[in-house]
Design an enzyme around this catalytic site. Structure first.
Site, mmCIF file in Angstrom:
data_model
loop_
_atom_site.group_PDB
_atom_site.id
_atom_site.type_symbol
_atom_site.label_atom_id
_atom_site.label_comp_id
_atom_site.label_asym_id
_atom_site.label_seq_id
_atom_site.Cartn_x
_atom_site.Cartn_y
_atom_site.Cartn_z
ATOM 1 N N VAL A 25 40.918 -7.876 124.653
ATOM 2 C CA VAL A 25 41.030 -7.040 126.029
ATOM 3 C C VAL A 25 39.806 -6.382 126.048
ATOM 4 O O VAL A 25 39.433 -5.545 125.284
ATOM 5 C CB VAL A 25 42.375 -5.854 125.892
ATOM 6 C CG1 VAL A 25 42.533 -5.071 126.929
ATOM 7 C CG2 VAL A 25 43.787 -6.748 125.579
ATOM 8 N N ASP A 26 39.079 -6.258 127.514
ATOM 9 C CA ASP A 26 37.924 -6.030 127.426
ATOM 10 C C ASP A 26 37.849 -5.193 129.051
ATOM 11 O O ASP A 26 37.486 -5.834 130.021
ATOM 12 C CB ASP A 26 36.814 -7.131 127.460
ATOM 13 C CG ASP A 26 35.308 -6.459 127.403
ATOM 14 O OD1 ASP A 26 34.990 -5.358 127.928
ATOM 15 O OD2 ASP A 26 34.193 -7.337 127.335
ATOM 16 N N THR A 27 38.116 -3.833 129.035
ATOM 17 C CA THR A 27 37.939 -3.022 130.277
ATOM 18 C C THR A 27 36.767 -2.893 130.756
ATOM 19 O O THR A 27 36.579 -2.675 131.885
ATOM 20 C CB THR A 27 38.655 -1.854 129.958
ATOM 21 O OG1 THR A 27 37.733 -1.065 128.879
ATOM 22 C CG2 THR A 27 40.186 -1.778 129.545
#
Length: 156
Positions: A25-27
């Site tokens: 998960v890479d905001t």
């Protein structure tokens, strides 16, 4: 799906066109990226017209020629047209995270900073119980309303 920030990376699974992928998960990523070695050989891809910034030097950057159906970690319906390049793991970017309804929350402390400082000065160690052996209750006692108005402080 939920993940607390720790030394472990926030990784979750997604199903794209019926195939399961695991990704970080890479905001901070605008778009989702699939590792080239995980991209199915029979899925069409084309040279990307734009490069990728922030992942080092990617010599070969592709993009799916099709918009693909995707199911998020909790079966959220979404679509994605991922980038494809040589990276060690897949990245779920904001293009998917928004469709999945992802949130970043920071819990409100149970006690004010002042009360926390007072408790710390008195020897309280967060996560430990109160008392000589630190084995007392670890969570606050909830106040309960006495609807019948019986007991201490009420006439019988």
């Amino acid at each position: 799906w939920a993940s607390q920030v720790s030394e472990n990376r926030p990784v979750c699974k997604a199903i794209i066109q019926g195939k399961q992928f695991e990704g970080l998960v890479d905001t901070g990523a605008d778009v989702s990226i699939i590792a080239l070695n995980q991209w199915p050989k029979n899925w069409p891809k084309q040279k990307a017209v734009t490069g990728l910034v922030g992942i080092g030097t990617a010599s070969e950057v592709y993009q799916s020629t099709e918009i693909l159906h995707c199911l998020g970690p909790d079966n959220q319906e979404s679509t994605v047209q991922p980038m494809i390049t040589s990276i060690p793991l897949n990245l779920w970017g904001r293009d998917l995270l928004q469709q999945w309804g992802a949130e970043i929350t920071m819990p409100t402390p149970l006690y004010s900073p002042t009360s926390q400082k007072i408790m710390t000065k008195m020897g309280y160690i967060p996560g430990k119980g109160l008392g000589k052996n630190e084995d007392g209750i670890k969570v606050p006692v909830e106040a309960k309303i006495n609807q019948k108005r019986e007991g201490i402080g009420y006439p019988f």
